[in-house]
Design a protein around this motif. Structure first.
Motif, PDB file in Angstrom:
ATOM      1  N   THR A  94      21.755  25.089  24.285  1.00  9.93           N
ATOM      2  CA  THR A  94      20.714  24.383  24.573  1.00  9.93           C
ATOM      3  C   THR A  94      19.482  24.971  24.865  1.00  9.93           C
ATOM      4  O   THR A  94      18.156  24.279  24.490  1.00  9.93           O
TER       5      THR A  94
ATOM      6  N   ALA B 287      23.712  21.168  30.618  1.00  4.94           N
ATOM      7  CA  ALA B 287      22.710  20.486  29.848  1.00  4.94           C
ATOM      8  C   ALA B 287      22.941  19.087  29.863  1.00  4.94           C
ATOM      9  O   ALA B 287      22.099  18.293  30.076  1.00  4.94           O
TER      10      ALA B 287
ATOM     11  N   ARG C 218      20.178  16.740  29.256  1.00  4.13           N
ATOM     12  CA  ARG C 218      19.364  17.289  27.875  1.00  4.13           C
ATOM     13  C   ARG C 218      20.312  17.570  26.860  1.00  4.13           C
ATOM     14  O   ARG C 218      19.986  17.729  25.555  1.00  4.13           O
TER      15      ARG C 218
ATOM     16  N   TRP D 130      20.147  17.069  22.302  1.00  5.60           N
ATOM     17  CA  TRP D 130      20.134  18.190  21.546  1.00  5.60           C
ATOM     18  C   TRP D 130      21.132  18.104  20.544  1.00  5.60           C
ATOM     19  O   TRP D 130      21.287  18.543  19.259  1.00  5.60           O
TER      20      TRP D 130
ATOM     21  N   ASP E 245      22.037  11.487  30.765  1.00  5.15           N
ATOM     22  CA  ASP E 245      21.580  11.262  29.314  1.00  5.15           C
ATOM     23  C   ASP E 245      22.937  10.351  28.540  1.00  5.15           C
ATOM     24  O   ASP E 245      22.661  10.126  27.483  1.00  5.15           O
TER      25      ASP E 245
END
Length: 104
Positions: A2, A34, A39, A43, A79
């Motif tokens: 990441t 991540a 995140r 990605w 996320d």
């Protein structure tokens, strides 16, 4: 991975597949940190789109090998982890090789 740019990283991966005449890619992304930081899904979504630009569906295989908990509906992953990935690019993924080992 990441910490690396997903466009450059995944373009290089796809070019490796083409140069070596392979049938595709299995992404085994295990950066739980991540996902926990919100995140990971972006990605992998970007990575999947980039790979498909080079490796068209129907001609090349693209699979993902997520750990089972990455599909959880709990608030553990801000996320959405693989729920978001599946919603955004699931149609580009040929299948999931779910991992049910190596988990707490």
């Amino acid at each position: 991975p990441t910490s690396r740019d997903p466009t450059q990283t995944c373009a290089a991966l796809a070019k490796f597949v083409l140069a070596n005449k392979l049938d595709g890619v299995d992404l085994d992304y295990e950066d739980s940190g991540a996902f926990e930081q919100g995140r990971g899904a972006q990605w992998l979504t970007t990575c999947t789109r980039v790979i498909r630009q080079y490796l068209p569906q129907g001609k090349y295989i693209l699979t993902h090998a997520p750990q089972g908990p990455y599909f959880t509906t709990s608030g553990m992953y801000p996320d959405g982890a693989y729920r978001t990935i599946d919603k955004e690019v699931g149609q580009m993924i040929d299948w999931y090789n779910l991992q049910y080992y190596n988990q707490g």
